[in-house]
Design a protein around this motif. Structure first.
Motif, PDB file in Angstrom:
ATOM      1  N   ILE A  32       2.639  -1.908   1.965  1.00 14.41           N
ATOM      2  CA  ILE A  32       1.691  -2.965   2.507  1.00 14.41           C
ATOM      3  C   ILE A  32       1.151  -2.582   3.805  1.00 14.41           C
ATOM      4  CG2 ILE A  32       1.426  -5.484   3.003  1.00 14.41           C
ATOM      5  CD1 ILE A  32       3.525  -5.992   1.119  1.00 14.41           C
ATOM      6  N   PRO A  33      -0.350  -2.371   3.911  1.00 19.13           N
ATOM      7  CA  PRO A  33      -0.847  -2.519   5.123  1.00 19.13           C
ATOM      8  C   PRO A  33      -0.738  -3.293   6.181  1.00 19.13           C
ATOM      9  CG  PRO A  33      -2.441  -1.676   3.379  1.00 19.13           C
ATOM     10  CD  PRO A  33      -1.058  -2.407   2.681  1.00 19.13           C
ATOM     11  N   GLY A  34      -0.523  -3.351   7.264  1.00 14.02           N
ATOM     12  CA  GLY A  34      -0.249  -4.314   8.279  1.00 14.02           C
ATOM     13  C   GLY A  34       1.244  -4.360   8.448  1.00 14.02           C
ATOM     14  N   VAL A  35       2.190  -4.458   7.639  1.00 17.22           N
ATOM     15  CA  VAL A  35       3.498  -4.293   7.699  1.00 17.22           C
ATOM     16  C   VAL A  35       4.010  -2.826   7.971  1.00 17.22           C
ATOM     17  CG1 VAL A  35       5.957  -4.673   6.706  1.00 17.22           C
ATOM     18  CG2 VAL A  35       3.779  -6.232   5.975  1.00 17.22           C
ATOM     19  N   THR A  36       3.149  -1.782   7.532  1.00 16.87           N
ATOM     20  CA  THR A  36       3.493  -0.589   7.664  1.00 16.87           C
ATOM     21  C   THR A  36       2.168  -0.140   8.305  1.00 16.87           C
ATOM     22  OG1 THR A  36       4.938  -0.074   5.703  1.00 16.87           O
ATOM     23  CG2 THR A  36       3.603   1.798   6.578  1.00 16.87           C
ATOM     24  N   GLN A  37       2.229   0.492   9.698  1.00  7.79           N
ATOM     25  CA  GLN A  37       1.170   0.724  10.298  1.00  7.79           C
ATOM     26  C   GLN A  37       1.143   2.558  10.403  1.00  7.79           C
ATOM     27  OE1 GLN A  37       3.394  -0.938  13.171  1.00  7.79           O
ATOM     28  NE2 GLN A  37       2.500  -3.117  12.233  1.00  7.79           N
ATOM     29  N   GLY A  38      -0.216   2.845  10.422  1.00  8.03           N
ATOM     30  CA  GLY A  38      -0.515   4.283  10.321  1.00  8.03           C
ATOM     31  C   GLY A  38      -0.840   4.689   8.997  1.00  8.03           C
ATOM     32  N   ASP A  39      -1.159   5.919   8.973  1.00  4.02           N
ATOM     33  CA  ASP A  39      -1.480   6.696   7.565  1.00  4.02           C
ATOM     34  C   ASP A  39      -0.119   7.016   6.968  1.00  4.02           C
ATOM     35  OD1 ASP A  39      -4.015   6.411   8.005  1.00  4.02           O
ATOM     36  OD2 ASP A  39      -4.201   8.178   9.111  1.00  4.02           O
ATOM     37  N   ILE A  40       0.132   6.794   5.681  1.00  3.29           N
ATOM     38  CA  ILE A  40       1.284   6.986   5.005  1.00  3.29           C
ATOM     39  C   ILE A  40       1.307   8.295   4.203  1.00  3.29           C
ATOM     40  CG2 ILE A  40       0.916   5.600   2.990  1.00  3.29           C
ATOM     41  CD1 ILE A  40       3.833   4.769   2.928  1.00  3.29           C
ATOM     42  N   GLY A  41       1.852   9.127   4.592  1.00  2.00           N
ATOM     43  CA  GLY A  41       1.905  10.548   3.835  1.00  2.00           C
ATOM     44  C   GLY A  41       2.941  10.307   2.423  1.00  2.00           C
ATOM     45  N   ALA A  42       2.781  11.443   1.743  1.00  2.00           N
ATOM     46  CA  ALA A  42       3.453  11.577   0.540  1.00  2.00           C
ATOM     47  C   ALA A  42       5.011  11.829   0.883  1.00  2.00           C
ATOM     48  CB  ALA A  42       3.156  12.584  -0.339  1.00  2.00           C
ATOM     49  N   ALA A  43       5.031  12.751   1.971  1.00  2.00           N
ATOM     50  CA  ALA A  43       6.518  13.275   2.389  1.00  2.00           C
ATOM     51  C   ALA A  43       6.370  13.798   3.822  1.00  2.00           C
ATOM     52  CB  ALA A  43       7.337  13.938   1.450  1.00  2.00           C
ATOM     53  N   GLY A  44       7.684  14.158   4.335  1.00  2.00           N
ATOM     54  CA  GLY A  44       7.467  14.908   5.327  1.00  2.00           C
ATOM     55  C   GLY A  44       6.932  14.328   6.843  1.00  2.00           C
ATOM     56  N   HIS A  45       5.860  14.699   7.154  1.00  2.00           N
ATOM     57  CA  HIS A  45       5.206  14.411   8.578  1.00  2.00           C
ATOM     58  C   HIS A  45       4.315  13.098   8.444  1.00  2.00           C
ATOM     59  CE1 HIS A  45       7.046  17.480  10.738  1.00  2.00           C
ATOM     60  NE2 HIS A  45       6.608  18.487   9.505  1.00  2.00           N
ATOM     61  N   SER A  46       4.735  12.231   7.714  1.00  2.00           N
ATOM     62  CA  SER A  46       3.798  10.933   7.594  1.00  2.00           C
ATOM     63  C   SER A  46       3.779  10.338   8.998  1.00  2.00           C
ATOM     64  CB  SER A  46       4.628   9.948   6.636  1.00  2.00           C
ATOM     65  OG  SER A  46       3.924   8.726   6.591  1.00  2.00           O
ATOM     66  N   ARG A  47       3.008   9.536   9.377  1.00  2.00           N
ATOM     67  CA  ARG A  47       2.715   9.035  10.808  1.00  2.00           C
ATOM     68  C   ARG A  47       2.884   7.496  10.570  1.00  2.00           C
ATOM     69  NH1 ARG A  47       3.522  13.014  13.428  1.00  2.00           N
ATOM     70  NH2 ARG A  47       2.018  14.671  13.400  1.00  2.00           N
ATOM     71  N   LEU A  49       4.709   3.762  10.181  1.00  2.00           N
ATOM     72  CA  LEU A  49       5.935   2.994  10.816  1.00  2.00           C
ATOM     73  C   LEU A  49       5.974   1.646   9.942  1.00  2.00           C
ATOM     74  CD1 LEU A  49       5.550   3.898  14.589  1.00  2.00           C
ATOM     75  CD2 LEU A  49       7.033   5.058  12.689  1.00  2.00           C
ATOM     76  N   LEU A  50       7.005   1.274   9.454  1.00  2.00           N
ATOM     77  CA  LEU A  50       7.198   0.152   8.928  1.00  2.00           C
ATOM     78  C   LEU A  50       7.775  -0.723  10.110  1.00  2.00           C
ATOM     79  CD1 LEU A  50       7.671  -1.682   6.521  1.00  2.00           C
ATOM     80  CD2 LEU A  50      10.289  -0.822   6.270  1.00  2.00           C
ATOM     81  N   PHE A  51       7.082  -2.030  10.146  1.00  2.00           N
ATOM     82  CA  PHE A  51       7.349  -2.706  11.249  1.00  2.00           C
ATOM     83  C   PHE A  51       7.129  -2.373  12.511  1.00  2.00           C
ATOM     84  CE2 PHE A  51      10.643  -4.308   8.191  1.00  2.00           C
ATOM     85  CZ  PHE A  51       9.853  -5.284   7.571  1.00  2.00           C
ATOM     86  N   GLY A  52       6.174  -1.144  12.718  1.00  2.00           N
ATOM     87  CA  GLY A  52       6.045  -0.410  13.698  1.00  2.00           C
ATOM     88  C   GLY A  52       7.467   0.558  14.475  1.00  2.00           C
ATOM     89  N   VAL A  53       8.009   0.302  13.681  1.00  2.00           N
ATOM     90  CA  VAL A  53       9.462   0.921  14.122  1.00  2.00           C
ATOM     91  C   VAL A  53       9.912   2.224  13.349  1.00  2.00           C
ATOM     92  CG1 VAL A  53      11.909   0.582  14.793  1.00  2.00           C
ATOM     93  CG2 VAL A  53      10.073  -1.141  15.342  1.00  2.00           C
ATOM     94  N   PHE A  54      10.072   1.939  12.270  1.00  2.00           N
ATOM     95  CA  PHE A  54      10.806   2.840  11.146  1.00  2.00           C
ATOM     96  C   PHE A  54      10.083   3.800  10.497  1.00  2.00           C
ATOM     97  CE2 PHE A  54      13.471  -1.291  11.389  1.00  2.00           C
ATOM     98  CZ  PHE A  54      14.429  -0.576  12.010  1.00  2.00           C
ATOM     99  N   ALA A  55      10.061   5.100  10.700  1.00  2.00           N
ATOM    100  CA  ALA A  55       9.246   6.086  10.068  1.00  2.00           C
ATOM    101  C   ALA A  55       9.399   5.905   8.370  1.00  2.00           C
ATOM    102  CB  ALA A  55       9.682   7.478  10.405  1.00  2.00           C
ATOM    103  N   VAL A  56       8.301   5.970   7.749  1.00  2.00           N
ATOM    104  CA  VAL A  56       8.131   5.867   6.284  1.00  2.00           C
ATOM    105  C   VAL A  56       7.191   6.679   5.853  1.00  2.00           C
ATOM    106  CG1 VAL A  56       9.163   3.408   6.020  1.00  2.00           C
ATOM    107  CG2 VAL A  56       6.656   3.779   6.208  1.00  2.00           C
ATOM    108  N   SER A  57       7.471   7.054   4.438  1.00  2.00           N
ATOM    109  CA  SER A  57       6.457   7.838   3.684  1.00  2.00           C
ATOM    110  C   SER A  57       6.523   7.200   2.097  1.00  2.00           C
ATOM    111  CB  SER A  57       6.871   9.351   3.655  1.00  2.00           C
ATOM    112  OG  SER A  57       8.119   9.569   2.925  1.00  2.00           O
ATOM    113  N   VAL A  58       5.503   7.860   1.323  1.00  2.00           N
ATOM    114  CA  VAL A  58       5.837   7.285   0.055  1.00  2.00           C
ATOM    115  C   VAL A  58       6.914   7.822  -0.477  1.00  2.00           C
ATOM    116  CG1 VAL A  58       4.623   7.843  -2.248  1.00  2.00           C
ATOM    117  CG2 VAL A  58       3.177   7.470  -0.443  1.00  2.00           C
ATOM    118  N   LEU A  59       7.482   9.049  -0.469  1.00  2.00           N
ATOM    119  CA  LEU A  59       9.034   9.308  -0.877  1.00  2.00           C
ATOM    120  C   LEU A  59      10.054   8.232  -0.514  1.00  2.00           C
ATOM    121  CD1 LEU A  59      10.933  11.255  -2.334  1.00  2.00           C
ATOM    122  CD2 LEU A  59      10.689  12.811  -0.328  1.00  2.00           C
ATOM    123  N   HIS A  60       9.968   8.116   1.127  1.00  2.00           N
ATOM    124  CA  HIS A  60      10.896   7.198   1.587  1.00  2.00           C
ATOM    125  C   HIS A  60      10.837   5.787   0.897  1.00  2.00           C
ATOM    126  CE1 HIS A  60      13.231   6.934   5.983  1.00  2.00           C
ATOM    127  NE2 HIS A  60      13.487   6.215   4.934  1.00  2.00           N
TER     128      HIS A  60
END
Length: 150
Positions: A32-47, A49-60
């Protein structure tokens, strides 16, 4: 807690259901955009952040969703619930080690916040499995090794 079929869930089943539901929620929130900030990538070097803190990606996020489904399904049986909490806890402890060693790169994006969350999740899931099962055994509701003929 009573299920739709009228059976009562044991503490370990309730724990697996709650943990599974939280994983499902976090998996959905990760998309969900807003809850997750930045461009979400499929895997690896996604930028992202869930809640602006936790690194996430589509795979994650998909891993969180799969863990959630596994927890909800496992909560249907006492043994499955305990297995989900124990095995899932050990998997998250391994993710903590992975994140501590890898730091950056690899298929799952992780940062320091993820690492400590993975450690807390892993330890918490294992402790929930042990505590809930021990509580059931003390009330005679969960067969211990001596009662199973081992």
């Amino acid at each position: 807690m009573t299920t739709a079929t009228g059976t009562t869930r044991t503490p370990v089943q309730v724990a697996a259901l709650v943990v599974g539901a939280v994983f499902l929620l976090v998996g959905v929130l990760g998309f969900i955009p807003g809850v997750t900030q930045g461009d979400i990538g499929a895997a690896g070097h996604s930028r992202a952040l869930l809640f602006g803190v936790f690194a996430v990606s589509v795979l994650h996020n998909c891993v969180h969703l799969l863990f959630g489904v596994a927890g909800v399904l496992a909560s249907r049986a006492r043994g499955g619930s305990r297995l989900f909490l124990m095995a899932g806890g050990f998997v998250y402890l391994l993710l903590w080690v992975y994140g501590s060693v890898i730091h950056d790169g690899g298929p799952l994006p992780v940062n320091a916040a993820d690492n400590w969350l993975h450690f807390a999740l892993g330890a918490g899931m294992v402790l929930l499995a042990v505590a809930a099962t021990a509580g059931e055994r003390s009330r005679g509701r969960y067969p211990g090794p001596e009662q199973r003929g081992r």
